[in-house]
Design an enzyme around this catalytic site. Structure first.
Site, PDB file in Angstrom:
ATOM      1  N   GLN A 116      29.554 -31.421  57.140  1.00  0.00           N
ATOM      2  CA  GLN A 116      30.859 -31.792  56.686  1.00  0.00           C
ATOM      3  C   GLN A 116      31.082 -33.431  56.841  1.00  0.00           C
ATOM      4  O   GLN A 116      30.337 -34.365  57.339  1.00  0.00           O
ATOM      5  CB  GLN A 116      31.801 -31.321  57.826  1.00  0.00           C
ATOM      6  CG  GLN A 116      31.762 -29.911  57.596  1.00  0.00           C
ATOM      7  CD  GLN A 116      32.782 -29.337  59.080  1.00  0.00           C
ATOM      8  OE1 GLN A 116      33.927 -29.750  59.152  1.00  0.00           O
ATOM      9  NE2 GLN A 116      32.058 -28.610  59.822  1.00  0.00           N
TER      10      GLN A 116
HETATM   11  N1  LIG Z   1      23.788 -15.732  49.426  1.00  0.00           N
HETATM   12  C1  LIG Z   1      23.506 -16.584  50.458  1.00  0.00           C
HETATM   13  N2  LIG Z   1      24.356 -17.193  51.353  1.00  0.00           N
HETATM   14  C2  LIG Z   1      23.717 -18.358  52.145  1.00  0.00           C
HETATM   15  C3  LIG Z   1      22.370 -18.344  52.169  1.00  0.00           C
HETATM   16  N3  LIG Z   1      21.841 -19.270  53.210  1.00  0.00           N
HETATM   17  C4  LIG Z   1      23.426 -19.556  53.685  1.00  0.00           C
HETATM   18  N4  LIG Z   1      24.476 -18.651  52.791  1.00  0.00           N
HETATM   19  C5  LIG Z   1      25.780 -18.716  53.377  1.00  0.00           C
HETATM   20  O1  LIG Z   1      26.345 -20.024  53.223  1.00  0.00           O
HETATM   21  C6  LIG Z   1      27.193 -20.241  54.202  1.00  0.00           C
HETATM   22  C7  LIG Z   1      26.937 -21.642  54.831  1.00  0.00           C
HETATM   23  O2  LIG Z   1      25.927 -21.593  55.740  1.00  0.00           O
HETATM   24  P1  LIG Z   1      25.466 -22.308  56.955  1.00  0.00           P
HETATM   25  O3  LIG Z   1      23.964 -21.831  57.067  1.00  0.00           O
HETATM   26  O4  LIG Z   1      26.529 -22.369  58.117  1.00  0.00           O
HETATM   27  O5  LIG Z   1      25.577 -23.774  56.259  1.00  0.00           O
HETATM   28  P2  LIG Z   1      25.274 -25.216  56.794  1.00  0.00           P
HETATM   29  O6  LIG Z   1      24.558 -26.160  55.805  1.00  0.00           O
HETATM   30  O7  LIG Z   1      24.554 -25.050  58.088  1.00  0.00           O
HETATM   31  O8  LIG Z   1      26.743 -25.732  57.036  1.00  0.00           O
HETATM   32  P3  LIG Z   1      27.425 -26.725  57.895  1.00  0.00           P
HETATM   33  O9  LIG Z   1      26.777 -26.456  59.438  1.00  0.00           O
HETATM   34  O10 LIG Z   1      28.781 -26.748  57.965  1.00  0.00           O
HETATM   35  O11 LIG Z   1      26.851 -28.116  57.596  1.00  0.00           O
HETATM   36  C8  LIG Z   1      27.318 -18.915  55.005  1.00  0.00           C
HETATM   37  O12 LIG Z   1      28.600 -18.202  54.834  1.00  0.00           O
HETATM   38  C9  LIG Z   1      26.001 -18.265  54.873  1.00  0.00           C
HETATM   39  O13 LIG Z   1      26.128 -17.171  55.000  1.00  0.00           O
HETATM   40  C10 LIG Z   1      21.325 -17.799  51.209  1.00  0.00           C
HETATM   41  O14 LIG Z   1      20.174 -18.103  51.131  1.00  0.00           O
HETATM   42  N5  LIG Z   1      22.013 -17.051  50.293  1.00  0.00           N
END
Ligand SMILES: Nc1nc2c(ncn2[C@@H]2O[C@H](COP(=O)(O)OP(=O)(O)OP(=O)(O)O)[C@@H](O)[C@H]2O)c(=O)[nH]1
Ligand SMILES: [Mg+2]
Length: 203
Positions: A78
């Site tokens: 974020q």
């Molecule tokens: N379809 C799909 N959705 C994904 C994939 N990887 C993550 N998501 C979705 O994307 C969203 C964010 O995933 P996170 O892993 O929490 O993302 P992040 O980068 O860690 O986000 P922050 O912790 O806020 O920085 C969630 O709803 C996940 O389920 C993927 O390979 N395919």
């Protein structure tokens, strides 16, 4: 004296532990990737995607791959949390930068965040793996298309690769990790970090 010998012993005989930073803007899929890495490389079940919440602190994952130990540091993406990233740069052997390849409206934000990472002097010479994530979605662009879009200017001397992956089904992840281990083993930055750790002795 002990510390000198210990440092030398560690330098000569211990398996290098690579520190890999997982960066990218919020919702790119970093934590989902980390959990997938854990389940792909160990017997542990990673957290299922529906239990993963936005990251505020630091998530750590340890795996063994290609006969090396890897420690992943996954940080929150974020906007208000991105200033924390640089505290981890000095100790990192390499960077994985995750991008939601199915969300072109956020490519600009991802590009400027990545450019800022690459400009930082504490990450000089760190190999870079850019992941075009969410390939399980039909609207996801390929890694080549993403690379064209990002059109990064600061990559001159850096060892880097773009890889298409899905943190959901695991596509492309092992290929990316194998590449990363190979380049970290040969990287001058790894040598520099190893010497520094040896000189400073056990911590
Ligand atoms: N379809 C799909 N959705 C994904 C994939 N990887 C993550 N998501 C979705 O994307 C969203 C964010 O995933 P996170 O892993 O929490 O993302 P992040 O980068 O860690 O986000 P922050 O912790 O806020 O920085 C969630 O709803 C996940 O389920 C993927 O390979 N395919
Ligand atoms: Mg996260």
């Amino acid at each position: 004296m002990f510390s000198l010998f210990y440092g030398l012993y560690k330098y000569l005989f211990s398996k290098t532990e690579f520190h890999v930073l997982i960066l990218g803007i919020d919702k790119a899929g970093k934590t989902t990737l980390l959990e997938k890495l854990k389940s792909l490389y160990s017997n542990l079940e990673g957290l299922p995607p529906d239990r993963i919440v936005p990251t505020v602190g630091l998530n750590i994952g340890r795996i063994e791959a290609s006969n090396s130990k890897l420690v992943f540091w996954d940080l929150g993406g974020q906007p208000g949390l991105r200033s924390i990233w640089e505290k981890y740069y000095e100790e990192a052997h390499a960077v994985i930068f995750v991008i939601d390849a199915a969300c072109p409206s956020r490519f600009e934000d991802a590009k400027s965040a990545l450019e800022k990472v690459l400009r930082h002097e504490d990450l000089q010479g760190a190999p870079l793996l850019v992941l075009a994530n969410k390939q399980d979605l039909s609207e996801a662009v390929s890694s080549e298309e993403l690379a064209r879009y990002l059109d990064l200017k600061k990559l001159d001397e850096r060892v880097y690769m773009f890889e298409a992956v899905s943190a959901f089904d695991g596509m492309g992840i092992k290929e990316g990790v194998e590449w990363l281990v190979e380049v970290m083993e040969r990287s001058k930055r790894t040598e520099t970090l190893r010497i520094r750790a040896g000189v400073n002795g056990p911590t």
